[in-house]
Write an enzyme that holds these catalytic residues in place. Structure first.
Site, PDB file in Angstrom:
ATOM      1  N   HIS A 207     -61.806  41.385  30.254  1.00 24.33           N
ATOM      2  CA  HIS A 207     -60.538  41.498  29.517  1.00 24.33           C
ATOM      3  C   HIS A 207     -59.309  41.182  30.349  1.00 24.33           C
ATOM      4  CE1 HIS A 207     -60.377  45.449  31.514  1.00 24.33           C
ATOM      5  NE2 HIS A 207     -59.072  45.347  31.354  1.00 24.33           N
TER       6      HIS A 207
HETATM    7  C1  UD1 Z   1     -54.352  46.515  28.923  1.00 21.55           C
HETATM    8  C2  UD1 Z   1     -53.744  46.724  30.300  1.00 21.55           C
HETATM    9  C3  UD1 Z   1     -54.821  46.546  31.371  1.00 21.55           C
HETATM   10  C4  UD1 Z   1     -55.998  47.461  31.096  1.00 21.55           C
HETATM   11  C5  UD1 Z   1     -56.494  47.243  29.680  1.00 21.55           C
HETATM   12  C6  UD1 Z   1     -57.581  48.240  29.369  1.00 21.55           C
HETATM   13  C7  UD1 Z   1     -51.388  46.038  30.590  1.00 21.55           C
HETATM   14  C8  UD1 Z   1     -50.492  45.030  31.161  1.00 21.55           C
HETATM   15  N1  UD1 Z   1     -52.691  45.727  30.570  1.00 21.55           N
HETATM   16  O1  UD1 Z   1     -54.803  45.171  28.855  1.00 21.55           O
HETATM   17  O2  UD1 Z   1     -54.278  46.896  32.633  1.00 21.55           O
HETATM   18  O3  UD1 Z   1     -57.025  47.172  32.016  1.00 21.55           O
HETATM   19  O4  UD1 Z   1     -55.426  47.425  28.753  1.00 21.55           O
HETATM   20  O5  UD1 Z   1     -58.388  47.817  28.311  1.00 21.55           O
HETATM   21  O6  UD1 Z   1     -50.932  47.075  30.193  1.00 21.55           O
HETATM   22  N2  UD1 Z   1     -55.563  44.146  20.975  1.00 21.55           N
HETATM   23  C9  UD1 Z   1     -56.094  44.417  19.751  1.00 21.55           C
HETATM   24  N3  UD1 Z   1     -56.392  45.713  19.458  1.00 21.55           N
HETATM   25  C10 UD1 Z   1     -56.201  46.743  20.317  1.00 21.55           C
HETATM   26  C11 UD1 Z   1     -55.654  46.442  21.568  1.00 21.55           C
HETATM   27  C12 UD1 Z   1     -55.349  45.153  21.890  1.00 21.55           C
HETATM   28  O7  UD1 Z   1     -56.275  43.522  18.930  1.00 21.55           O
HETATM   29  O8  UD1 Z   1     -56.520  47.895  19.975  1.00 21.55           O
HETATM   30  C13 UD1 Z   1     -55.229  42.727  21.302  1.00 21.55           C
HETATM   31  C14 UD1 Z   1     -53.819  42.364  20.848  1.00 21.55           C
HETATM   32  O9  UD1 Z   1     -53.819  41.030  20.460  1.00 21.55           O
HETATM   33  C15 UD1 Z   1     -53.025  42.506  22.115  1.00 21.55           C
HETATM   34  C16 UD1 Z   1     -54.048  42.021  23.162  1.00 21.55           C
HETATM   35  O10 UD1 Z   1     -55.290  42.533  22.691  1.00 21.55           O
HETATM   36  O11 UD1 Z   1     -51.865  41.736  22.114  1.00 21.55           O
HETATM   37  C17 UD1 Z   1     -53.803  42.519  24.557  1.00 21.55           C
HETATM   38  O12 UD1 Z   1     -53.610  43.919  24.570  1.00 21.55           O
HETATM   39  P1  UD1 Z   1     -52.734  44.588  25.729  1.00 21.55           P
HETATM   40  O13 UD1 Z   1     -52.705  46.047  25.539  1.00 21.55           O
HETATM   41  O14 UD1 Z   1     -51.443  43.875  25.862  1.00 21.55           O
HETATM   42  O15 UD1 Z   1     -53.532  44.192  27.027  1.00 21.55           O
HETATM   43  P2  UD1 Z   1     -55.027  44.456  27.463  1.00 21.55           P
HETATM   44  O16 UD1 Z   1     -55.659  43.154  27.790  1.00 21.55           O
HETATM   45  O17 UD1 Z   1     -55.693  45.344  26.490  1.00 21.55           O
HETATM   46  N1  UDP Z   2     -65.261  51.222  27.913  1.00 19.63           N
HETATM   47  C1  UDP Z   2     -65.708  51.703  26.688  1.00 19.63           C
HETATM   48  N2  UDP Z   2     -66.139  50.800  25.752  1.00 19.63           N
HETATM   49  C2  UDP Z   2     -66.167  49.463  25.991  1.00 19.63           C
HETATM   50  C3  UDP Z   2     -65.714  48.983  27.246  1.00 19.63           C
HETATM   51  C4  UDP Z   2     -65.254  49.891  28.186  1.00 19.63           C
HETATM   52  O1  UDP Z   2     -65.704  52.909  26.456  1.00 19.63           O
HETATM   53  O2  UDP Z   2     -66.565  48.715  25.089  1.00 19.63           O
HETATM   54  C5  UDP Z   2     -64.789  52.201  28.908  1.00 19.63           C
HETATM   55  C6  UDP Z   2     -65.491  52.111  30.228  1.00 19.63           C
HETATM   56  O3  UDP Z   2     -66.698  52.843  30.197  1.00 19.63           O
HETATM   57  C7  UDP Z   2     -64.453  52.703  31.167  1.00 19.63           C
HETATM   58  C8  UDP Z   2     -63.138  52.270  30.548  1.00 19.63           C
HETATM   59  O4  UDP Z   2     -63.442  51.912  29.198  1.00 19.63           O
HETATM   60  O5  UDP Z   2     -64.507  54.119  31.161  1.00 19.63           O
HETATM   61  C9  UDP Z   2     -62.591  51.082  31.285  1.00 19.63           C
HETATM   62  O6  UDP Z   2     -61.522  50.564  30.575  1.00 19.63           O
HETATM   63  P1  UDP Z   2     -61.140  49.029  30.582  1.00 19.63           P
HETATM   64  O7  UDP Z   2     -62.256  48.217  31.104  1.00 19.63           O
HETATM   65  O8  UDP Z   2     -60.616  48.723  29.234  1.00 19.63           O
HETATM   66  O9  UDP Z   2     -59.865  49.012  31.561  1.00 19.63           O
HETATM   67  P2  UDP Z   2     -59.670  49.058  33.137  1.00 19.63           P
HETATM   68  O10 UDP Z   2     -60.511  50.145  33.697  1.00 19.63           O
HETATM   69  O11 UDP Z   2     -60.015  47.717  33.678  1.00 19.63           O
HETATM   70  O12 UDP Z   2     -58.214  49.300  33.277  1.00 19.63           O
END
Ligand code: UD1
Ligand code: UDP
Length: 362
Positions: A207
């Protein structure tokens, strides 16, 4: 009674709060109010964690998600400032390195409300990562910096953070893994329900912006996973960001080779991690969980904040440049184990955090 407002918004923050909030609730004379920014909003990216992990419902939900970084963070900043001005909490607590983290820390610091940062001091030393900017600025705004590892503590010392502000408490994700182990076990074998045998598949998550938003890197990752799938099934719970980018980039062939599911809850994810032969990921949390469960990990990034796992042989760092290299690294990781190390504390990080906060606010 001192009041802490805790700002959360993204998937890993719900899991971290699940480890810490119940400990704060046990401290007499402390009250915690959860504020959900709305950054993650799909049921399988947010609600499922509150339901499964007994996290109290947030008292405030700001409903802010999407858009470029500045716009998202700016809207959160404005809404949080308004909330903190009205409510005047005694402390604001934030987790990790997302835009929700930075907005919470900045809004509080400008109002002279002390900030506690859980998972402070992590550095990738790559400022092209949005998370690196968020971490550095959050640490600068924070009064209490709770570090998960000795490396994180050293990083803060190196930046001149006063010693009195740093508390090395261990990793709250380790606390969460221990706290929810039995519940995850009771859930049963998730992989079997998906038709995958124990130890007979690769679990992947992708991601990170530097991977999803670079078509060359994303093609290398999806191509590498597709090559692995010719030998070993690859299970990919697909983050919505990655799904959108992969579909837009016409990666249907590579995706068709993989076993793709929607994001799963924490308990289901724990089972999938434990039963995997290898985990391939760009997630921070998943790298550590692979280690907690004794599963070899390949990290699809240029660098990692959790370097101790690479040094100990649990994790190999593979910059996503070429599909064949990724395939070879994943298949070569099968059956490997690293050295016995304990870099993430003893599973009582949340107790230390709750006690320190109580002391700071007494
Ligand atoms: C965010 C965090 C990242 C973290 C990750 C955990 C920032 C800059 N990034 O990244 O550090 O590791 O969360 O998962 O804060 N979207 C959906 N549904 C949701 C959430 C997101 O459709 O419930 C889609 C939307 O199009 C959104 C895109 O994902 O614009 C990105 O979501 P965003 O929260 O900006 O960044 P992540 O890649 O999730
Ligand atoms: N995780 C989850 N379901 C998924 C993918 C990840 O519950 O489908 C959990 C994972 O076990 C861990 C946390 O989400 O506890 C990690 O979050 P993510 O990878 O979104 O973000 P990061 O740790 O890179 O910020």
């Amino acid at each position: 009674m001192p009041r802490i407002f805790t700002v959360i918004g993204a998937r890993p923050q719900f899991i971290k709060a699940a480890a810490v909030s119940h400990r704060i609730a046990e401290v007499p004379g402390l009250s915690e109010t959860l504020v959900h920014t709305g950054q993650h909003y799909d049921a399988n990216m947010s609600d499922v964690f509150f339901d499964e992990l007994d996290i109290p419902a947030p008292a405030h939900h700001l409903g802010i998600a999407g858009g470029p970084h500045g716009a998202m963070t700016g809207r959160m900043l404005s809404a949080l400032e308004e909330l903190f001005m009205a409510e005047r909490p005694d402390m604001v607590m934030v987790y990790g390195d997302t835009n929700s983290t930075l907005a919470g820390a900045l809004a509080a610091a400008k109002l002279h409300i002390p900030v506690a940062h859980v998972e402070a001091g992590l550095r990738s030393f790559n400022k092209r990562m949005p998370e690196e900017i968020n971490r550095i600025l959050t640490d600068q705004c924070s009064e209490r910096l709770f570090t998960p590892t000795a490396t994180a503590t050293r990083n803060l010392r190196g930046e001149g953070v006063p010693e009195a502000r740093i508390v090395e408490c261990g990793d709250v994700m380790f606390d969460a893994a221990l706290r929810f182990a039995a519940k995850a076990e009771a859930r049963g074998a998730g992989a079997a329900q998906l038709g995958l045998g124990r130890g007979e598949y690769v679990l992947a998550t992708v991601h990170r912006q530097e991977n999803t938003d670079d078509p060359v890197r994303l093609a290398a990752i999806m191509g590498g996973l597709a090559l692995v799938a010719a030998e070993l099934p690859v299970l990919l719970p697909l983050h919505p960001r990655t799904r959108a980018r992969a579909e837009a980039a016409n990666m249907a062939d590579a995706l068709a080779a993989l076993h793709i599911v929607e994001p799963v809850g924490y308990l289901g994810m724990t089972g999938l991690e434990k039963d995997a032969a290898v985990i391939a990921t760009d997630s921070g949390g998943v790298q550590k969980e692979a280690f907690f469960h004794g599963v070899p990990c390949v990290t699809l990034r240029d660098e990692t904040e959790w370097g101790e796992l690479v040094e100990a042989g649990w994790n190999s760092l593979i910059p996503p440049g070429d599909a064949g290299t990724i395939r070879d690294a994943i298949l070569a990781a099968r059956g490997t184990r690293g050295a016995e190390i304990t870099p993430y504390g003893t599973g009582n990080a949340a107790d230390i955090i709750a006690a320190e906060i109580a002391k700071a606010l007494s």
